[in-house]
Design an enzyme around this catalytic site. Sequence first.
Site, mmCIF file in Angstrom:
data_model
loop_
_atom_site.group_PDB
_atom_site.id
_atom_site.type_symbol
_atom_site.label_atom_id
_atom_site.label_comp_id
_atom_site.label_asym_id
_atom_site.label_seq_id
_atom_site.Cartn_x
_atom_site.Cartn_y
_atom_site.Cartn_z
ATOM 1 N N GLY A 152 -13.113 65.470 36.624
ATOM 2 C CA GLY A 152 -12.709 64.211 37.255
ATOM 3 C C GLY A 152 -13.326 64.116 38.645
ATOM 4 O O GLY A 152 -14.130 64.963 39.031
ATOM 5 N N GLY A 153 -12.921 63.057 39.403
ATOM 6 C CA GLY A 153 -13.427 62.876 40.757
ATOM 7 C C GLY A 153 -13.038 64.051 41.649
ATOM 8 O O GLY A 153 -13.667 64.340 42.659
ATOM 9 N N PRO A 156 -13.264 70.077 38.277
ATOM 10 C CA PRO A 156 -13.028 70.420 36.869
ATOM 11 C C PRO A 156 -11.550 70.639 36.546
ATOM 12 O O PRO A 156 -10.770 71.036 37.409
ATOM 13 C CB PRO A 156 -13.816 71.725 36.696
ATOM 14 N N ASP A 170 -5.492 53.282 43.050
ATOM 15 C CA ASP A 170 -6.630 53.653 42.211
ATOM 16 C C ASP A 170 -6.234 53.577 40.741
ATOM 17 O O ASP A 170 -6.459 54.514 39.974
ATOM 18 C CB ASP A 170 -7.125 55.052 42.584
HETATM 19 O O1 ACK Z 1 -10.144 62.256 29.172
HETATM 20 P P1 ACK Z 1 -9.873 63.686 29.228
HETATM 21 O O2 ACK Z 1 -9.875 64.516 28.041
HETATM 22 O O3 ACK Z 1 -8.489 63.857 30.036
HETATM 23 O O4 ACK Z 1 -10.779 64.324 30.359
HETATM 24 C C1 ACK Z 1 -10.226 64.184 31.623
HETATM 25 C C2 ACK Z 1 -10.514 65.419 32.452
HETATM 26 O O5 ACK Z 1 -9.350 66.231 32.453
HETATM 27 C C3 ACK Z 1 -10.869 65.083 33.922
HETATM 28 O O6 ACK Z 1 -9.842 64.338 34.490
HETATM 29 C C4 ACK Z 1 -8.392 65.699 31.564
HETATM 30 N N1 ACK Z 1 -7.063 65.868 32.164
HETATM 31 C C5 ACK Z 1 -6.708 65.656 33.445
HETATM 32 N N2 ACK Z 1 -5.404 65.925 33.618
HETATM 33 C C6 ACK Z 1 -4.936 66.343 32.406
HETATM 34 C C7 ACK Z 1 -3.659 66.749 31.937
HETATM 35 N N3 ACK Z 1 -2.605 66.791 32.754
HETATM 36 N N4 ACK Z 1 -3.542 67.099 30.642
HETATM 37 C C8 ACK Z 1 -4.618 67.051 29.805
HETATM 38 N N5 ACK Z 1 -5.849 66.654 30.183
HETATM 39 C C9 ACK Z 1 -6.008 66.311 31.483
HETATM 40 C C10 ACK Z 1 -8.722 64.228 31.395
#
Ligand code: ACK
Length: 378
Positions: A80-81, A84, A201
Site C-alpha cells: 500500500g501507500g 508492504p 482519504d
Molecule cells: O487488496 P489486497 O489484497 O488487500 O492488497 C492490499 C495490500 O494489503 C496493501 O494494502 C492488503 N491488506 C491491507 N490490510 C489488510 C488486512 N487488515 N487484512 C488483509 N489484507 C490487508 C490489501
Amino acid sequence: MTVEKRAWQSFIPVCCKVESPSPKHKKQNNSLQRLVALWDLSSSEDLSNSLAGSNLHVFTFEELRMITHSFSSSNFLGEGGFGPVHKGFIDDKLRPGLKAQPVAVKVLDLDGFQGHREWLTEVIFLGQLRHPHLVKLIGYCCEDEYRLLVYEYMPRGSLENQLFRRYSVSLPWSVRMKIALGAAKGLAFLHQADKPVIYRDFKASNILLDSDYNAKLSDFGLATDGPEGDDTHVSTRVVGTEGYTAPEYLMTGHLTAASDVYSFGVLLLELLTGRRSLDENRPQREQNLAVWAKPQLKNLRKLNRIIDPRLEGQYCESGAQKAASLAYQCLSHQPKLRPTMSTVVDTLEPLKDFNDISLGPFVYTVGDLHKENPKVKL
Ligand code: ACK
C-alpha cells in the site's frame, strides 16, 4: 444507528505532561490531531504509556518478524501507500492472553508516501476509535527506526482488488450495496462522534472486506479532527487521492465532513459502473468518472447504459435509480447540498435487499485464478 463513545479523554493527562493546556485552549487540546502533535515530540515510551488504556499491544520487531516468517514472500499480502503488508498469526504462545487469530502486519516504508507522522496518526486514531465498520488495530511496534502496525486480518482484502481485479467473478448487485452501506456506516460513525473526525482519504483501496463482505475503513494516516464549535471547516494542506477529492477542498484547502461525502459519491459510482475513479486508459472525456458519469445519473435510459456490464443486467432498476440519485447529491459542487452520511446510510439501507439471480454461483474459479496470480487471496 448507535454511535460508540470514544475513550480518548482518559489519555489527556499523560500527554499534558508534554505541554500543559490552558483552560482557554482545553477544547482544542482534546482533539486527536493535537495528541498526534504532542506525541510526535515525545518518546516511544511516552506513547506506550499514554496508550495503555486503549488495549493496543506493543509488539517487538522480533515478534512480528517471527509471526510473518521473516516477512516471507509467501506471507506477502500486497503493497500500500504505507509500505508492504504481510499475513501473520498470533496466539497466546506469543503473548499470554492474546486471542489466536490471523493478522495483517503493515511495515512503514520510510522512503514511501507516508512517514512517521502518518503512522502516529493511524495509531492514535485507530487506537481510540472502535466500530464494526473500522478495521481493528490490534497493536503496533515502535522500535529504533521500525514502525509497524498489526490489524485484524480481512480475508477478502481491499474493495479495489475485488471490484477491479481482472480474474474474478463480478461482485453481485446486493453485495455492492452491502459494501456501500457498510462503508457509509463507518464514515457516519466518524462524522457523528463526539469529536467529529474527517477521514480525508476515502477510496476503494482503503476499504477492506471480511469473509461476509462487511466493509471496514482502514488507513487513517490522513484523518484529521473535524471543525469544532462555531467553525465551519478546517484549513489544511490538500491531501487525498485524485479522482476522489471534493472540488472545493482541492481549490481552497477548506475541509469539512462534506468533502468525505463527495468521495463517497465517487465510490458509489465505482460500484455502479465498475469503472475506476480515474482511468487513463479510457478516452479523454471518460477518464474522470465523476465528470463523465454525473450528467447520466438522472436519466433512466442513460443510467442503464453506464451500469457495470459485468452485472449482465442483474441489478434492481429502482435500486440503481435510488443509488444513482444519491451519488448525484453526494457529488454536488455545493458542499451544503450534499447529504450527511447518516442520510446516506438511511437511503442505502433498503437497497441491499435484492435477490441476485442467474449470474451463476458467486464463487471464484480457484484453479484458474491461482494459475494466473498465485498471490491472489482465496
Ligand atoms: O487488496 P489486497 O489484497 O488487500 O492488497 C492490499 C495490500 O494489503 C496493501 O494494502 C492488503 N491488506 C491491507 N490490510 C489488510 C488486512 N487488515 N487484512 C488483509 N489484507 C490487508 C490489501
